[in-house]
Design a protein around this motif. Structure first.
Motif: not given
Length: 574
Positions: A229-230, A233-238, A288, A291
């Motif tokens: 999850s972290e 989040a760093q890759m701006d993927i919801n 996504d 990604r």
């Protein structure tokens, strides 16, 4: 979740409250009327559980209400046993609730007006009737699955022999049908309930060990979920990361498979099949998905041969996801599914997602492409069932073809023009030929796989390109049945061979009768219409070919048939 035991009126009230969340008030009223009608029809009838019988239709309707099914389907669920178990006729249902509801109820009802020699024949005939009704309206099988699901939930009230028979039938037919329609939630519960009824000790042992494993690995799951999850989040993927629990029957099924075991004769152990942590990642878009796959493969080392792209090449029921298996830092394998929210809903609900069961629903939007793929695959399967039932000689043979066709795994091969063809696991080159067209299969003389000639019995593997060579003079060989795997291929081969045997019997019978008719200066071709009609009436057959076939098969004597044309007065032997 199972519907709690309560009074019928309370259950009906709960059902209406559920339906009011998504149906117009007028349609909820129609469903309520169906409940009252069904309750009156089943008045005085009790289930083996000791409950009033109406509790069962209410429970089936509640299951469908949780799927957000339409009012007609809900009415049919409430009425699904009135034709079979009460004196209410189909015509009465048409008058009260309309033709569509009556057709749904009739499609689910068993054949009761015909006599059969065995229970198996009766079940096969009723199943054939239901599938033919399903080909006209797929909601028939959705009602039947809800009916079967509640029956399985209350199976404990039945005798042991009945429990085992119903559970085996569910595991062999209804759970695979739910899988074929993409109704994963229903399939899993049917499998678990059937497994528990068939093998209670095995089920309890596996369930116990699974709970222990998940308790021990709770910290590992939390660590994996947090890490992934972290990074996302760093890759701006919801994204939403969920733990995916394995089920007892799926593990049992894998333990019984020999594929991948350390020895040819040794099956996998519980430790081997349970040595992984399963996660599911749900994202917003297809882009996504890929990604996320890149991020995951940078975090953990992937096992290349375990990666599957079901987004590019969906499963036969329309299922789409990315599957990958990786090595974790904890000595365990990580099995991850990556999909969009729409893909997830379709994977869990299948044909019931987004109202896909409603025939004629069309849309050109890209967002609906996945949904309509599932609907298209379901319709293709139903068309295949119709073709199989036409070539099956009886209901038992048709049922066997359907069981064969309900494969849990597929291989994906390509035509020379790049079209993807889906075939059952272990399919051979001859299965591919019949998947193209029945005539291609019947006229197949050779097959090329990846531009190399191979025997027709060669098993196919995903990714291969297959080309079929045909000739008009060839015909199916009985030996093909030894290696044909798909129900479609086996059905067409058997159908052709039966017709071939009949045609050969007709030709032989004609030669035999011509030989006897020559005594009277006649031949089959020279018989007048009046003489032919005389033969059909005398020997009680529908056609001259049928009479010739009986002669060729040895069921009638050519001399006696020809003797009908003896001009002497004594010649009246039949």
């Amino acid at each position: 979740m199972p519907v709690p035991l309560d009074t019928p009126d309370r259950l009906a009230s709960d059902l209406c409250e559920l339906l009011e969340t998504y149906l117009p008030a007028q349609q909820v009223k129609e469903v309520s009327c169906a409940y009252i009608f069904s309750a009156q029809a089943h008045e005085g009838q009790m289930r083996k559980t000791g409950e009033p019988y109406i509790v069962h239709p209410l429970a089936a309707a509640h299951i469908l209400g949780q799927m957000h099914m339409d009012a007609q389907t809900l009415c049919a669920a409430l009425l699904h046993d009135v034709i079979e178990d009460t004196k209410i006729s189909k015509e009465k249902l048409v008058c009260e609730f309309g033709e569509p509801v009556a057709e749904l109820v009739d499609g689910v009802s068993k054949l009761s007006s015909m006599q059969f020699e065995t229970r198996e024949q009766a079940q096969a005939a009723s199943f054939r009737k239901m599938l033919l009704a399903m080909s006209r309206d797929i909601r028939v099988i959705i009602v039947k699955l809800a009916d079967r699901l509640h029956n399985m939930r209350t199976l404990g009230a039945m005798k042991l022999a009945s429990r085992r028979r119903i559970a085996r039938e569910t595991l062999e037919i209804y759970a695979p049908i739910a899988h074929r329609l993409g109704m994963n939630t229903v399939r899993i519960e049917l499998e678990e309930l059937s497994f528990a009824a068939l093998y209670p000790m095995r089920y309890q042992v596996l369930a116990h060990h699974l709970k222990k494993v998940y308790r021990k690995r709770a910290d590992i799951f939390r660590t994996l979920k947090t890490t992934i999850s972290e990074c996302l989040a760093q890759m701006d993927i919801n994204a939403q990361v969920h733990r995916r629990d394995k089920h007892s029957y799926s593990l049992y099924y894998k333990m019984r498979e020999k594929k991948g075991a350390t020895s040819v004769d040794k099956r996998k152990t519980f430790s081997q099949v349970a040595n992984l942590c399963a996660l599911r990642i749900i994202v917003d878009t297809v882009d996504d998905c890929y990604r996320v796959l890149g991020v995951i493969h940078r975090l953990y080392k992937p096992i290349c041969e375990r990666f599957k792209d079901y987004i590019a090449i969906p499963k036969i029921n329309g299922y789409q996801s990315l599957h990958t298996v990786l090595f974790s830092h904890h000595g365990l394998l990580i099995e991850i599914q990556i999909r969009t929210a729409d893909m997830h809903e379709l994977a869990e609900k299948g044909i019931t997602a987004h109202g896909l069961y409603q025939l004629g629903k069309e849309s050109d939007s890209k967002e609906d492409a996945t949904n309509h793929l599932a609907h298209q695959r379901a319709r293709e399967w139903l068309r295949g069932l119709l073709e199989m039932q036409k070539s099956a000689s009886d209901s038992l043979e048709f049922l066997e073809h359907v069981k064969t066709d309900l494969f849990p795994e597929e291989v994906y091969v390509f035509t020379p023009k790049g079209k993807i063809m889906q075939l059952p696991k272990d399919a051979t080159a001859i299965d591919f030929a019949y998947a193209i067209h029945s005539n291609v299969g019947n006229q197949c003389i050779a097959v090329k796989v990846d531009n190399q000639y191979v025997p027709l019995s060669t098993p196919l593997f995903s990714g291969q390109t297959v080309e079929v060579l045909t000739a008009t003079w060839t015909r199916p060989n009985p030996s093909w049945l030894n290696f044909a795997v798909s129900a479609r291929a086996r059905s067409y081969i058997r159908h052709f061979l039966k017709n071939l045997q009949y045609d050969e019997a007709v030709r032989l019978g004609k030669r035999m009768l011509d030989k006897e008719l020559a005594v009277y200066c006649l031949s089959v071709d020279k018989l007048s219409e009046e003489q032919r009609a005389q033969l059909l009436e005398t020997f009680k057959v529908d056609s001259l070919d049928a009479l010739l076939a009986e002669i060729g098969l040895g069921n009638r004597i050519a001399f006696i048939v020809a003797h009908q044309f003896d001009p002497t007065p004594e010649a009246s032997v039949k």
